[in-house]
Design an enzyme around this catalytic site. Structure first.
Site, PDB file in Angstrom:
ATOM      1  N   CYS A 108       0.889  -1.163   0.000  1.00 37.99           N
ATOM      2  CA  CYS A 108       0.000   0.000   0.000  1.00 37.99           C
ATOM      3  C   CYS A 108       0.917   1.200   0.000  1.00 37.99           C
ATOM      4  O   CYS A 108       1.506   1.524   1.030  1.00 37.99           O
ATOM      5  CB  CYS A 108      -0.923   0.010   1.215  1.00 37.99           C
ATOM      6  SG  CYS A 108      -1.904   1.523   1.307  1.00 37.99           S
ATOM      7  N   CYS A 111      -0.638   4.331   2.303  1.00 38.91           N
ATOM      8  CA  CYS A 111      -0.652   4.233   3.773  1.00 38.91           C
ATOM      9  C   CYS A 111      -0.199   2.830   4.158  1.00 38.91           C
ATOM     10  O   CYS A 111       0.958   2.494   3.928  1.00 38.91           O
ATOM     11  CB  CYS A 111      -2.008   4.614   4.354  1.00 38.91           C
ATOM     12  SG  CYS A 111      -3.437   3.898   3.522  1.00 38.91           S
ATOM     13  N   SER A 112      -1.078   1.999   4.736  1.00 39.38           N
ATOM     14  CA  SER A 112      -0.647   0.644   5.071  1.00 39.38           C
ATOM     15  C   SER A 112      -1.837  -0.302   5.046  1.00 39.38           C
ATOM     16  O   SER A 112      -1.985  -1.147   5.920  1.00 39.38           O
ATOM     17  CB  SER A 112       0.060   0.615   6.428  1.00 39.38           C
ATOM     18  OG  SER A 112      -0.797   1.154   7.417  1.00 39.38           O
ATOM     19  N   CYS A 113      -2.714  -0.154   4.044  1.00 38.27           N
ATOM     20  CA  CYS A 113      -3.876  -1.031   3.917  1.00 38.27           C
ATOM     21  C   CYS A 113      -3.412  -2.480   3.856  1.00 38.27           C
ATOM     22  O   CYS A 113      -2.434  -2.796   3.195  1.00 38.27           O
ATOM     23  CB  CYS A 113      -4.651  -0.692   2.637  1.00 38.27           C
ATOM     24  SG  CYS A 113      -5.350   0.962   2.673  1.00 38.27           S
TER      25      CYS A 113
END
Lengths: 207, 96
Positions: A108, A111-113
């Site tokens: 991602c 962000c950090s999906c």
């Protein structure tokens, strides 16, 4: 498995402390105003802690053992998770298959999906700025640092979770496992193999 | 707004956006192929500001060749990247 590359902290500790304090203050206010109870918060944390790579490993082992399940998993990952009693709470799961021609890697960049309902909390390196920037731009180099060498004949396909989908990799079934049942197969499925950073464990090849 | 067909060649718009968007810079202006339509979803560009994100928009997975995204890409020429992009950021290549 070699894993000696540097994962520097991506968040300044002072800022982190500020956000932790802010989260604590908001939590206390929500409880004080009877909007949620501390039991509900504990239950939610407990629920999250119970999620982990073992859930994804169950799906992968089933797909390796049952071609109908595999087909349904590749066409609708969320439905396939629910079919094994894994609640996805609205997550749109897309499962991508590693084959002799394609190796998939998930990132991602924004962000950090991460498919938390299926794999639990993401590893620290997944959230780090270097991984997020490099996985999309030089995936073969990043994979090599995980000890994963992708031959020239195999295409690398990076999936950037920019919006509403969440991704899980179906790693290739290791060789010499023809006689293995699902329960044994699950042990070969690592968290990182479901992100695409490495292959599933090949029996007899463990360090 | 009609849904773009799978396999269509599309170009991602290139625009300066100072508000919230889920379209990373590295694919803006680039051309790719619709891998699949994921269905209609709320628009994050208005959701981010406390609005309802309606009307829903089609979300697509668009596949790009890595060698077209990065000038100095060192991998295989068949390496690709799949990125989710909302309808209003895409135009059919023939209309570009």
């Amino acid at each position: 498995m070699p894993h000696d590359h540097h994962h520097g902290p991506s968040i300044d500790p002072t800022r982190l402390a500020r956000y932790q304090n802010l989260a604590k203050a908001v939590t206390e206010l929500l409880i004080e105003k009877n909007i949620i109870s501390s039991d509900e918060i504990d239950d939610a944390i407990k629920g999250m802690d119970e999620r982990g790579p073992a859930l994804g490993a169950r799906m992968v082992a089933r797909a390796w053992s049952n071609s109908h399940y595999k087909e349904s998993m590749l066409s609708d990952g969320s439905a396939a998770a629910e079919a094994l009693g894994i609640p996805v709470d609205g997550t749109k799961l897309v499962v991508v298959e590693n084959t002799e021609k394609v190796h998939n890697l998930v990132v991602c960049t924004l962000c950090s999906c991460y498919p938390r309902n299926i794999l639990g909390l993401p590893p620290r390196w997944y959230k780090s700025t270097p991984y997020r920037a490099r996985a999309i731009k030089e995936p073969r180099k990043v994979l090599k640092e995980f000890g994963t060498i992708i031959p020239e004949s195999v295409s690398v396909r990076v999936h950037d979770s920019t919006a509403d989908m969440r991704y899980m990799v179906l790693p290739a079934r290791p060789t010499n496992t023809a006689e293995w049942n699902e329960e044994r197969l699950r042990e070969l499925v690592t968290r990182d193999s479901m992100i695409g950073a490495e292959a599933a464990i090949t029996p007899g090849d463990q360090e | 707004m009609s849904r773009l067909p799978d396999g269509a060649r599309v170009q991602v718009k290139s625009r300066l956006v100072e508000t919230h968007t889920r379209v990373p810079m590295y694919i803006q202006g680039k051309t790719g192929v619709i891998e699949r339509c994921c269905g209609p979803y709320r628009n994050p560009e208005t959701l981010a500001y406390g609005k309802d994100g309606l009307p829903k928009e089609f979300l697509y997975r668009v596949r790009f060749f890595q060698s077209e995204l990065w000038e100095d890409y060192k991998g295989n020429s068949s390496d690709t990247a799949d990125v989710e992009i909302y309808h209003h950021w895409l135009s059919l290549e023939s209309e570009c």
